[in-house]
Design a protein around this motif. Sequence first.
Motif, PDB file in Angstrom:
ATOM      1  N   LEU A 669     103.585  20.990  20.448  1.00  0.00           N
ATOM      2  CA  LEU A 669     103.606  22.175  21.279  1.00  0.00           C
ATOM      3  C   LEU A 669     102.685  22.005  22.487  1.00  0.00           C
ATOM      4  N   ASN A 670     102.998  22.761  23.542  1.00  0.00           N
ATOM      5  CA  ASN A 670     102.183  22.726  24.751  1.00  0.00           C
ATOM      6  C   ASN A 670     100.811  23.342  24.500  1.00  0.00           C
ATOM      7  N   TYR A 671      99.805  22.789  25.160  1.00  0.00           N
ATOM      8  CA  TYR A 671      98.449  23.347  25.160  1.00  0.00           C
ATOM      9  C   TYR A 671      97.921  23.526  23.737  1.00  0.00           C
ATOM     10  N   ALA A 672      98.166  22.551  22.906  1.00  0.00           N
ATOM     11  CA  ALA A 672      97.758  22.625  21.499  1.00  0.00           C
ATOM     12  C   ALA A 672      97.179  21.288  21.056  1.00  0.00           C
ATOM     13  N   PRO A 673      95.966  20.929  21.523  1.00  0.00           N
ATOM     14  CA  PRO A 673      95.364  19.658  21.109  1.00  0.00           C
ATOM     15  C   PRO A 673      95.128  19.612  19.607  1.00  0.00           C
ATOM     16  N   GLU A 674      95.209  18.423  19.068  1.00  0.00           N
ATOM     17  CA  GLU A 674      95.026  18.267  17.626  1.00  0.00           C
ATOM     18  C   GLU A 674      93.605  18.616  17.211  1.00  0.00           C
ATOM     19  N   TRP A 675      92.624  18.253  18.043  1.00  0.00           N
ATOM     20  CA  TRP A 675      91.231  18.495  17.689  1.00  0.00           C
ATOM     21  C   TRP A 675      90.510  19.220  18.836  1.00  0.00           C
ATOM     22  N   THR A 676      89.743  20.220  18.496  1.00  0.00           N
ATOM     23  CA  THR A 676      88.773  20.814  19.406  1.00  0.00           C
ATOM     24  C   THR A 676      87.443  20.870  18.663  1.00  0.00           C
ATOM     25  N   ALA A 677      86.356  20.636  19.381  1.00  0.00           N
ATOM     26  CA  ALA A 677      85.046  20.630  18.727  1.00  0.00           C
ATOM     27  C   ALA A 677      83.970  21.042  19.719  1.00  0.00           C
ATOM     28  N   HIS A 678      82.893  21.548  19.181  1.00  0.00           N
ATOM     29  CA  HIS A 678      81.772  21.992  20.018  1.00  0.00           C
ATOM     30  C   HIS A 678      80.485  21.947  19.201  1.00  0.00           C
ATOM     31  N   THR A 679      79.409  21.527  19.847  1.00  0.00           N
ATOM     32  CA  THR A 679      78.073  21.603  19.250  1.00  0.00           C
ATOM     33  C   THR A 679      77.077  21.981  20.339  1.00  0.00           C
ATOM     34  N   GLY A 680      76.239  22.957  20.035  1.00  0.00           N
ATOM     35  CA  GLY A 680      75.166  23.354  20.936  1.00  0.00           C
ATOM     36  C   GLY A 680      73.831  23.258  20.234  1.00  0.00           C
ATOM     37  N   ILE A 681      72.840  22.712  20.931  1.00  0.00           N
ATOM     38  CA  ILE A 681      71.482  22.574  20.402  1.00  0.00           C
ATOM     39  C   ILE A 681      70.543  23.337  21.315  1.00  0.00           C
ATOM     40  N   GLU A 682      69.712  24.190  20.724  1.00  0.00           N
ATOM     41  CA  GLU A 682      68.855  25.074  21.510  1.00  0.00           C
ATOM     42  C   GLU A 682      67.440  25.060  20.936  1.00  0.00           C
ATOM     43  N   TYR A 683      66.464  24.842  21.812  1.00  0.00           N
ATOM     44  CA  TYR A 683      65.060  24.823  21.380  1.00  0.00           C
ATOM     45  C   TYR A 683      64.249  25.734  22.284  1.00  0.00           C
ATOM     46  N   THR A 684      63.418  26.583  21.672  1.00  0.00           N
ATOM     47  CA  THR A 684      62.602  27.537  22.408  1.00  0.00           C
ATOM     48  C   THR A 684      61.127  27.284  22.116  1.00  0.00           C
ATOM     49  N   LYS A 685      60.343  27.189  23.191  1.00  0.00           N
ATOM     50  CA  LYS A 685      58.888  26.996  23.064  1.00  0.00           C
ATOM     51  C   LYS A 685      58.183  28.214  23.637  1.00  0.00           C
ATOM     52  N   THR A 686      57.224  28.753  22.889  1.00  0.00           N
ATOM     53  CA  THR A 686      56.457  29.904  23.348  1.00  0.00           C
ATOM     54  C   THR A 686      55.344  29.455  24.283  1.00  0.00           C
ATOM     55  N   ILE A 687      55.288  30.082  25.452  1.00  0.00           N
ATOM     56  CA  ILE A 687      54.246  29.788  26.439  1.00  0.00           C
ATOM     57  C   ILE A 687      53.577  31.109  26.793  1.00  0.00           C
ATOM     58  N   GLY A 688      52.476  31.415  26.125  1.00  0.00           N
ATOM     59  CA  GLY A 688      51.824  32.701  26.326  1.00  0.00           C
ATOM     60  C   GLY A 688      52.743  33.822  25.867  1.00  0.00           C
ATOM     61  N   ASP A 689      53.036  34.760  26.774  1.00  0.00           N
ATOM     62  CA  ASP A 689      53.947  35.862  26.465  1.00  0.00           C
ATOM     63  C   ASP A 689      55.377  35.563  26.883  1.00  0.00           C
ATOM     64  N   ALA A 690      55.641  34.344  27.314  1.00  0.00           N
ATOM     65  CA  ALA A 690      56.967  33.965  27.785  1.00  0.00           C
ATOM     66  C   ALA A 690      57.567  32.897  26.871  1.00  0.00           C
ATOM     67  N   TYR A 691      58.837  32.578  27.149  1.00  0.00           N
ATOM     68  CA  TYR A 691      59.558  31.606  26.336  1.00  0.00           C
ATOM     69  C   TYR A 691      60.273  30.610  27.248  1.00  0.00           C
ATOM     70  N   THR A 693      63.316  28.008  26.993  1.00  0.00           N
ATOM     71  CA  THR A 693      64.446  27.626  26.144  1.00  0.00           C
ATOM     72  C   THR A 693      65.239  26.515  26.810  1.00  0.00           C
ATOM     73  N   THR A 694      65.521  25.486  26.047  1.00  0.00           N
ATOM     74  CA  THR A 694      66.350  24.368  26.508  1.00  0.00           C
ATOM     75  C   THR A 694      67.594  24.303  25.641  1.00  0.00           C
ATOM     76  N   ARG A 695      68.765  24.213  26.282  1.00  0.00           N
ATOM     77  CA  ARG A 695      70.022  24.171  25.543  1.00  0.00           C
ATOM     78  C   ARG A 695      70.932  23.102  26.104  1.00  0.00           C
ATOM     79  N   LEU A 696      71.587  22.380  25.187  1.00  0.00           N
ATOM     80  CA  LEU A 696      72.588  21.378  25.546  1.00  0.00           C
ATOM     81  C   LEU A 696      73.852  21.657  24.750  1.00  0.00           C
ATOM     82  N   ASP A 697      74.998  21.724  25.441  1.00  0.00           N
ATOM     83  CA  ASP A 697      76.285  21.976  24.808  1.00  0.00           C
ATOM     84  C   ASP A 697      77.225  20.803  25.046  1.00  0.00           C
ATOM     85  N   TRP A 698      77.907  20.397  23.986  1.00  0.00           N
ATOM     86  CA  TRP A 698      78.950  19.368  24.040  1.00  0.00           C
ATOM     87  C   TRP A 698      80.245  19.953  23.511  1.00  0.00           C
ATOM     88  N   SER A 699      81.327  19.752  24.235  1.00  0.00           N
ATOM     89  CA  SER A 699      82.638  20.194  23.757  1.00  0.00           C
ATOM     90  C   SER A 699      83.635  19.053  23.900  1.00  0.00           C
TER      91      SER A 699
END
Length: 780
Positions: A669-691, A693-699
């Motif tokens: 069928l049209n527009y129907a790939p056999e495989w789709t996948a996604h992974t996102g990694i997110e890390y947050t570091k506290t800096i005083g009263d602020a944050y 955040t670093t994020r990387l997404d792969w699809s």
Amino acid sequence: MKAQFKLLLLATSVASVFSPFTISAQESSTDTKKDTSESQGIEVIMVSATKRSESMQDIPLSVTAFSQQQLDIKGASSLTGIQESTPNLNFSVQSAGQNVARVTLRGVGTETLVGGGDPGVALHIDGVYVGRNSAAAGDVFDVDRLEVLRGPQGTLYGRNATGGSVNIITKKPTDIVEGYTDFTIGNYNEQRVRGVVNVPLTDNLYARVTMMTESHDGYIKNLYESGRDVDDKDSQSGRAQLLYVNDAGDELLLRGYFSKSGGAGPGSQYLGTDISTENGYPSNYLVGVSDAGAGAAVLADAYNLVTTPSGDSILPFPNDLHEIRKNAPEFVDTLIQGMDFDATVSLSDDLLLKAITSYQTNDNEILVDADGSELAIETRHRQNSAEQYSQEINLISQTDDPFQWILGAYYYHEELTERFETMVPTGLVPLDVDLGDDAVAGGGGIRQLRMASHEVDSTALFAQLSYELTDQWSVTGGLRYTRDEKEQTRETGGQVDLVNNVRFLSGELGPENADTGKTSFTEPSYRVSTDYQLSKTNLIFASYAHGYKSGGYDFNGGARDENGDQVPYNPEFVDAYEIGSKNTFFDNQVMLNLTAFYYDYQDLQVFRLTGDGPLTDNAAQSTITGVEVEYKYQPSEDFKVDGSVGYLDATYDEYSIDIPPTDFSGNRLNYAPEWTAHTGIEYTKTIGDAYLTTRLDWSYRSDTYFDRGNTDLDKQEAFSLFNARIRYDAETYYMDLWAKNLADKDYVVGQLINPPFSCGCRTVNVGAPRTVGVTVGARF
């Protein structure tokens, strides 16, 4: 039966693997009633997919949901970004003569892209069904959540949909003063401004105003000296809401909104590898119609015979996906406006009334350089004007009893006018070129003018009932009865030689006569499901749904009966079987949802371009099976991982056409790939009263076919995309540094095959290149 057996085997395996594990992982409490009030760990999104506010983990439906915070950190401001994080979802914008969105879920979606057709994946904004699929290309901002429901929908929503539903629920006014604004700059001259202000006017009346404007230069460079770069953006949107809440908690909400987009448009071009000539352009092009016989095509090597206004010969076709050379001033102009009135009233302690009244207009205009070159050979101009009204009323039980129910009535009316004109000028080629007997010297030119009006009336009654057999085991049944009435009046049509007035493929003089078609479809759709709570954080479910999508009329008229009236194409149907498991483990640090499904897809509506315009066929049958896995892992507040995997086996069981005789059975069928996948990694570091955040997404998407022929030219090979974002977030301000498509991957997102008299080649739309930018925002 083999596919059903495999699905049953898979489902049994899932249940056998997770049942003992979930029991051992559950808390020692013997109370197994549903409880999603986790105090820490993974964010639990409350959704309204069942017309009630419930945890996404507690409902027996395949649904993926995003909050505005999640959309922002992923950098997703439209459905284009959502597809990267949703298994088996495909989204693209088509622009080869139209400006519409194509949305596909699990291989089921929208094939008929012109007026008169219904989307296979419905779009609902604040509970209102949106009929024209151009609206799906709009921006998503200031939302409470975005829900993607997979599988046939019909027992709870306004219109039927065989593929699923995308529900966008915007944030309502609240009783506090708040707001925020942000500004984005990036490459390609990206500029975006967003703003929200929420103000309580009185103790019971609140207002919220949302505005957004965004622009960027074209991602596809036009090498023609005075040509416009395409695949640009120039959009503005806004929403104003007034919410009245009385002392009893009843709500009356008035909402007005608009969305406008302009610029050169999403852009399309020939697929460079599709044409084998030396200059990369077709060797034959329709330049007129002969007045002999049945209006035979007059073809010529226009790209070599025609010269530019300055007398220059055509330059070779640019094979870079992000380069074109077009002379026509392409543009797109879309304006969507509407107003909704939403009333939620408790009739008693046990009964809730919800009513939504909506009115919307959608005006869409686009000009396309159809020949794809710096030569003035052909242009396409389309204008659509749609007007829709809908009324939905729900009665909803609101007790703690084991028996819960929803009753609904729905009415939808749409009027659509459509004008499509293609123009090939006269005298394109030198007079001494032999174009054949009875052909106008130099080419008589071609004008194709199609004007049609469509009218749709849809009424439905529906109900869904749920009953808790025990504290752990529930059953649900839903039924909908729908009547769709469709009427099309086409004023003119056919391709006519501008000089001798002969019509292509008939030999008759002048445009085709006006014709009409009127039909109705009355169909039930239904759903049954059962779910069992293994523990308060582990759910298994199974369901069966029968989905229906209305038939209709082709814009070009399609087939005709003995009286000359138009013959409609038929509805399509899906019988969907699904089994799944929703789980959270280890004090809400791990979420794992699994679903397996089997579709018996019947009379599916498929679209193709023919020698005299678009045509929708009903393919005989398709079988679709698949598996979806969604997961989240959050061992601490600082570190998060989320992702999904979708597997799809979607092929035509039986599908053949007569002209030319071709059997597509067994093709994907049209527009129907056999495989789709996604992974996102997110890390947050506290800096005083602020944050910070670093994020990387792969699809990832495996090989995707855009046409039923499944040739190598119809295929986008497997590819991956990488996005990254760094956010510094303080109490009153924030700043993002972001990048999308980090590897600058070239890829195609959609295509159409032009008729043989044009080139028989592919016109494609391409994905965005690498973009980078900075966003700075403030909140109060």
